[in-house]
Write a protein that holds these residues in place. Structure first.
Motif, short mmCIF file in Angstrom:
data_model
loop_
_atom_site.label_atom_id
_atom_site.label_comp_id
_atom_site.label_asym_id
_atom_site.label_seq_id
_atom_site.Cartn_x
_atom_site.Cartn_y
_atom_site.Cartn_z
N THR A 190 -11.16 -15.48 6.77
CA THR A 190 -10.30 -14.51 7.44
C THR A 190 -8.84 -14.84 7.19
OG1 THR A 190 -11.99 -14.29 9.15
CG2 THR A 190 -9.83 -13.35 9.60
N ALA A 191 -8.17 -13.98 6.40
CA ALA A 191 -6.77 -14.20 6.07
C ALA A 191 -5.83 -13.43 6.98
CB ALA A 191 -6.51 -13.81 4.60
N LEU A 192 -6.29 -12.29 7.52
CA LEU A 192 -5.52 -11.52 8.49
C LEU A 192 -6.46 -11.17 9.63
CD1 LEU A 192 -2.73 -10.33 9.09
CD2 LEU A 192 -3.49 -8.20 8.00
N ASP A 202 -2.27 -12.52 0.97
CA ASP A 202 -1.12 -12.39 1.86
C ASP A 202 -0.82 -10.91 2.11
OD1 ASP A 202 -0.76 -15.12 1.99
OD2 ASP A 202 0.57 -15.16 0.25
N ALA A 203 -0.30 -10.62 3.32
CA ALA A 203 0.03 -9.24 3.66
C ALA A 203 1.09 -9.23 4.75
CB ALA A 203 -1.22 -8.50 4.15
N PRO A 204 1.92 -8.18 4.78
CA PRO A 204 2.87 -8.06 5.89
C PRO A 204 2.11 -7.76 7.18
CG PRO A 204 2.85 -6.05 4.58
CD PRO A 204 1.99 -7.05 3.86
N THR A 205 2.52 -8.36 8.27
CA THR A 205 1.83 -8.16 9.54
C THR A 205 2.44 -6.99 10.30
OG1 THR A 205 3.26 -9.61 10.83
CG2 THR A 205 1.41 -10.64 9.66
N ALA A 206 1.80 -6.64 11.41
CA ALA A 206 2.30 -5.60 12.31
C ALA A 206 3.11 -6.22 13.43
CB ALA A 206 1.14 -4.79 12.86
N GLU A 207 3.95 -7.19 13.10
CA GLU A 207 4.89 -7.80 14.05
C GLU A 207 6.26 -7.85 13.40
OE1 GLU A 207 3.59 -11.65 15.27
OE2 GLU A 207 2.14 -10.87 16.71
N LEU A 208 7.27 -7.45 14.16
CA LEU A 208 8.62 -7.44 13.62
C LEU A 208 9.09 -8.84 13.25
CD1 LEU A 208 10.31 -4.92 16.06
CD2 LEU A 208 9.80 -4.53 13.63
N ASP A 209 9.84 -8.90 12.16
CA ASP A 209 10.49 -10.15 11.76
C ASP A 209 11.83 -10.31 12.46
OD1 ASP A 209 12.53 -11.52 9.67
OD2 ASP A 209 10.52 -12.39 9.45
N GLY A 210 12.54 -9.18 12.63
CA GLY A 210 13.82 -9.21 13.35
C GLY A 210 15.03 -9.13 12.47
N ASP A 211 14.85 -9.08 11.14
CA ASP A 211 16.00 -9.15 10.23
C ASP A 211 16.15 -7.96 9.31
OD1 ASP A 211 16.92 -11.63 11.11
OD2 ASP A 211 15.48 -12.70 9.85
N GLY A 212 15.39 -6.89 9.52
CA GLY A 212 15.42 -5.80 8.56
C GLY A 212 15.76 -4.46 9.17
N THR A 252 1.69 4.78 -2.58
CA THR A 252 3.07 4.33 -2.49
C THR A 252 3.26 3.35 -1.34
OG1 THR A 252 3.80 6.47 -3.37
CG2 THR A 252 5.47 5.10 -2.31
N LEU A 253 2.61 3.63 -0.22
CA LEU A 253 2.71 2.71 0.91
C LEU A 253 2.15 1.34 0.55
CD1 LEU A 253 3.40 2.11 3.85
CD2 LEU A 253 1.17 3.06 4.50
N ALA A 254 1.04 1.30 -0.17
CA ALA A 254 0.46 0.01 -0.59
C ALA A 254 1.44 -0.76 -1.46
CB ALA A 254 -0.86 0.24 -1.32
N ASP A 255 2.13 -0.06 -2.37
CA ASP A 255 3.11 -0.74 -3.23
C ASP A 255 4.28 -1.27 -2.41
OD1 ASP A 255 1.61 -0.22 -5.48
OD2 ASP A 255 2.74 1.59 -6.03
N VAL A 256 4.78 -0.46 -1.48
CA VAL A 256 5.91 -0.88 -0.64
C VAL A 256 5.52 -2.06 0.23
CG1 VAL A 256 7.31 -0.18 1.34
CG2 VAL A 256 7.10 1.34 -0.64
N ALA A 257 4.30 -2.05 0.77
CA ALA A 257 3.85 -3.16 1.62
C ALA A 257 3.81 -4.47 0.86
CB ALA A 257 2.47 -2.84 2.20
N ASP A 258 3.57 -4.40 -0.44
CA ASP A 258 3.49 -5.62 -1.25
C ASP A 258 4.84 -6.07 -1.80
OD1 ASP A 258 0.95 -6.62 -1.12
OD2 ASP A 258 0.17 -5.42 -2.78
N ALA A 259 5.89 -5.31 -1.55
CA ALA A 259 7.20 -5.66 -2.09
C ALA A 259 7.78 -6.89 -1.39
CB ALA A 259 8.16 -4.47 -1.94
N ASP A 260 8.55 -7.68 -2.13
CA ASP A 260 9.13 -8.91 -1.58
C ASP A 260 10.08 -8.62 -0.42
OD1 ASP A 260 7.75 -10.41 -3.43
OD2 ASP A 260 9.43 -10.52 -4.85
N ALA A 261 10.74 -7.47 -0.45
CA ALA A 261 11.73 -7.16 0.59
C ALA A 261 11.09 -6.67 1.88
CB ALA A 261 12.70 -6.10 0.07
N THR A 262 9.79 -6.39 1.87
CA THR A 262 9.11 -5.87 3.06
C THR A 262 8.79 -7.01 4.02
OG1 THR A 262 8.18 -4.03 1.81
CG2 THR A 262 7.11 -4.61 3.89
N LEU A 263 9.21 -6.86 5.27
CA LEU A 263 9.02 -7.90 6.28
C LEU A 263 7.83 -7.61 7.19
CD1 LEU A 263 12.75 -8.47 7.31
CD2 LEU A 263 11.40 -9.71 5.59
N SER A 264 7.62 -6.35 7.53
CA SER A 264 6.48 -5.97 8.36
C SER A 264 6.16 -4.50 8.10
CB SER A 264 6.76 -6.20 9.85
OG SER A 264 7.81 -5.39 10.31
N VAL A 265 4.89 -4.14 8.32
CA VAL A 265 4.44 -2.76 8.18
C VAL A 265 3.41 -2.48 9.26
CG1 VAL A 265 3.41 -1.01 6.68
CG2 VAL A 265 4.76 -2.85 5.66
#
Length: 715
Positions: A424-426, A552-562, A602-615
């Motif tokens: 279980t990774a997420l 690895d995947a962006p989580t559904a919790e805010l990072d606070g910096d974006g 497109t959402l899948a690509d954006v979620a995998d981008a380095d600049a994405t902090l959470s989705v």
């Protein structure tokens, strides 16, 4: 149990004689709605079930799909199995055992393909949460799933929990299982050769679960909790765990030619379907079946749905080796007969020594697949009128975010062992779970559920929305949808408007899955979900998997910096929304995007981008609930929206993205879907909302208290 007069006439004409009591009971169960899909099979051709990745499609115990190789640890191709099952009626009569044995059954479906179970997802539907009986059912069902899944060592990684008045007298328990296998280990439920032996491995057969298939094909009566208790099976997860490991050894040693789980209609169902699928018959000696109760008669042996049992087709020369594996795991083992040419024949020791009575002698294909289909009348449901309520933002926020459907489900999933197996990774609580397939270097994302308020409001569009919602859950974690299985739940199909709603959800689910190029590779149908409280809403549970490179995947919790962006097109309609269920009123269902595949990709690509902090996707409760779920003690949000409709409408195919590069997100979605700048993430752990000039601020502690209604009521 009794065979209907029209069916009896068909059977008598085919056999040229009256059926024996055991034959009549077999036909009554195998020709039931639960087994034969007599009302739903004519509709299921709407689904596309083929793609380059599909190895085994509908018709077996579980489907098999190949997954992409992203530099894994194994040279052979990696497959996953997918299956989904319902245990609705049993879970009303006995919530604990009904739910537990639902888990056991879908796991054994996985075993019968030669696969090892690696993940479970359960989708649960109950009546109004304010009712004591609902909480009793919820508590028993969750405990049953947890105790069984935890004991067998298969993690429950996802699912859904929904509350709706339509389930008051008939809850739904839908359980999906994913397994892992490769081409060298894959087996099916198709008999291979006449002369091979049929070997029953697992627990001894008792009288529990008699007539379970026919029981599941009738409306629940007012006295079902007492009168139908014998139709509910009793589970033994510790024997199931032994069976899982024994199955692994049997597959490793190449001792299995074909296999089938003993589920609905027991031995009669499993063995007749296995040989019929291969074009054979069988010779079975029922008194050879190992039994735990004395003086069982042929009908009881054939139809008992005692749990933790498998039937294997085994070469004669391998029988002793199979028996040795069973003995090593302290499991019962009986050589009960063989695959044969001709009819499906069961005999039983007579009253005189050496005398054998033939209790079943029927064509296997006629028994397994000969049930006539129903030709039923449909009435299309009306579209609701537009009558949205006036909204006080603060009151609506607390009502919607704190409603049982939108509230935290932590009380449920914290009872499940979601870490066992170390894949279980997420974890549960996010849009989708991710399981690590290290053999292929691939992350497998899993989403499962339906929203009954959507399909109750607009069966066709609501079902399309269910498919899009599950795909969006996967894309929010950077995964590309791969395949799906469905559990189609409905009321009494003989009622025209009920059957009309059910037909509409089948078409809606099939159409959106086709748009998304997601093959529906298997599933289950459960009808006659009616009670004295009335029919359930049409409920098309969908379990969908997707894949991505790595885990690895962006989580559904805010990072606070974006910056916070809303991607995807909304709507001005509130039909099926949690806001309407809380505030009253009616409205049409939201308009879904016409280019759903492009939005998801497109959402899948954006979620995998380095600049994405959470989705986090936008679903039940709309943007209000999505923002509340993103909030943490250390990260908050400062957001502005135009009006209350924008805050609470539930158009699927949208997500909140926290990113350090908003321009690249806008560029990615150019000509695909609108991107709206909501505001910014903050580091103060509070949510500040400007809703058309009306302001509301709540901190993380307050939001947690609002969302903790299940914890507060059930702890």
């Amino acid at each position: 149990m009794s065979l209907s007069d029209p069916d009896r006439e068909l059977v008598t004409a085919e056999l040229g004689r009256d059926p024996t009591p055991t034959e009549a009971a077999l036909f009554e169960n195998l020709w039931s709605e639960h087994c034969a899909y007599r009302s739903s099979r004519p509709l299921l051709s709407a689904f596309d079930s083929e793609s380059d990745q599909v190895v085994v499609g509908p018709g077996d115990d579980a489907a098999v799909v190949s997954v992409p190789d992203n530099g894994g640890t194994e040279d052979s191709e990696t497959y996953v199995t997918m299956g989904i099952e319902s245990h609705n009626h049993p879970s009303y009569v006995d919530p604990y055992d009904g739910a537990a044995t639902g888990v056991g059954g879908i796991v054994r479906d996985t075993l019968s393909m030669g696969a090892y179970p690696i993940a479970l997802a359960d989708s649960l539907y109950f009546g109004g949460f304010d009712r004591e009986h609902t909480r009793y059912l919820l508590d028993g069902v969750v405990e049953g799933i947890a105790d069984y899944g935890n004991a067998i060592g298969v993690p429950t990684v996802g699912g859904s929990v929904e509350f709706h008045d339509g389930y008051e007298g008939n809850p739904l328990v839908n359980v999906a299982c994913v397994g892992l296998v490769d081409g060298e280990r894959l087996v099916t439920a198709e008999a291979q050769a006449a002369g091979n032996k049929l070997v029953l491995v697992g627990n001894a057969t008792g009288r529990d679960g008699l007539g379970g298939a026919s029981f599941a094909s009738e409306d629940l009566a007012e006295d079902a909790e007492t009168e139908d208790r014998p139709a509910v099976q009793v589970g033994d997860p510790y024997s199931e765990k032994l069976l899982i490991e024994a199955n692994e050894d049997l597959i490793d040693a190449g001792l299995v030619q074909s296999a089938r789980d003993l589920g609905a209609a027991g031995l009669g169902g499993a063995s007749s379907e296995l040989v019929a699928k291969g074009g054979f018959g069988a010779r079975i000696e029922l008194d050879r079946v190992h039994q735990r109760e004395p003086n069982m008669n042929p009908l009881e042996i054939v139809l008992a749905e005692s749990q933790e049992r498998m039937v294997y087709e085994v070469r004669l020369e391998d029988v002793d080796d199979v028996a040795a594996v069973a003995e090593r795991y302290d499991l019962g083992c009986s050589v009960i007969g063989e695959v044969a040419e001709g009819n499906y024949v069961c005999t039983f020791e007579g009253s005189e020594p050496g005398e054998r009575e033939t209790v079943v002698d029927v064509p296997a294909e006629f028994l397994a697949d000969g049930a006539p289909m129903n030709d039923l009348v449909t009435v299309e449901p009306p579209e609701p009128e537009r009558n949205p309520p006036d909204v006080d933002v603060e009151a609506a926020f607390e009502a919607v975010v704190g409603s049982p459907n939108a509230a935290s489900k932590r009380w449920v999933y914290r009872q499940y062992d979601h870490e066992v197996g170390t894949r279980t990774a997420l974890r549960p609580g996010d849009d989708a779970a991710i399981v690590a397939l290290r053999e292929a270097g691939t992350g497998l994302a899993i989403s499962s559920g339906a929203v009954p308020a959507w399909t109750d409001c607009a069966p066709y569009d609501g079902a399309r929305a269910v498919a899009l919602e599950n795909a969006t859950n996967l894309a929010a974690k950077g995964a590309t949808p791969l395949a799906a299985v469905d559990c189609l739940n409905g009321g009494n199909p003989e009622t025209p408007d009920v059957y009309g709603g059910f037909s509409a959800v089948v078409d809606g689910l099939a159409d959106m899955c086709r748009e998304l190029s997601v093959p529906v590779v298997g599933g289950n149908v459960s009808l006659y979900n009616d009670s004295v409280a009335g029919p359930i809403p049409p409920t098309p549970t969908l379990a969908m998997i997707g894949t991505k490179a790595g885990y690895d995947a962006p989580t559904a919790e805010l990072d606070g910096d974006g910056a916070l962006l809303l991607v995807g097109a909304g709507s001005d309609a509130l039909g099926g929304s949690e806001l309407l269920s809380q505030a009253g009123g009616t409205d049409r269902f939201p308009t879904l995007p016409e280019n759903a595949p492009e939005v998801v990709a497109t959402l899948a690509d954006v979620a995998d981008a380095d600049a994405t902090l959470s989705v986090h996707d936008v679903s039940t409760g709309g943007l209000a609930v999505a923002l509340a779920e993103l909030l943490t003690a250390d990260a908050g949000a400062d957001v502005a929206v135009d009006d209350a409709v924008s805050l609470f409408e539930e158009t699927p195919g949208r997500a909140v993205v926290e990113t350090t590069d908003p321009e690249s997100v806008a560029e990615a979605f150019d000509d695909v879907a609108p991107v709206t700048r909501l505001g910014t993430a903050t580091d103060d752990g509070s949510l500040s909302l400007d809703v058309g000039g009306e302001e509301l601020t709540v901190d993380a502690d307050r939001v947690a208290a609002i969302r903790g209604v299940l914890d507060e009521a059930l702890d």
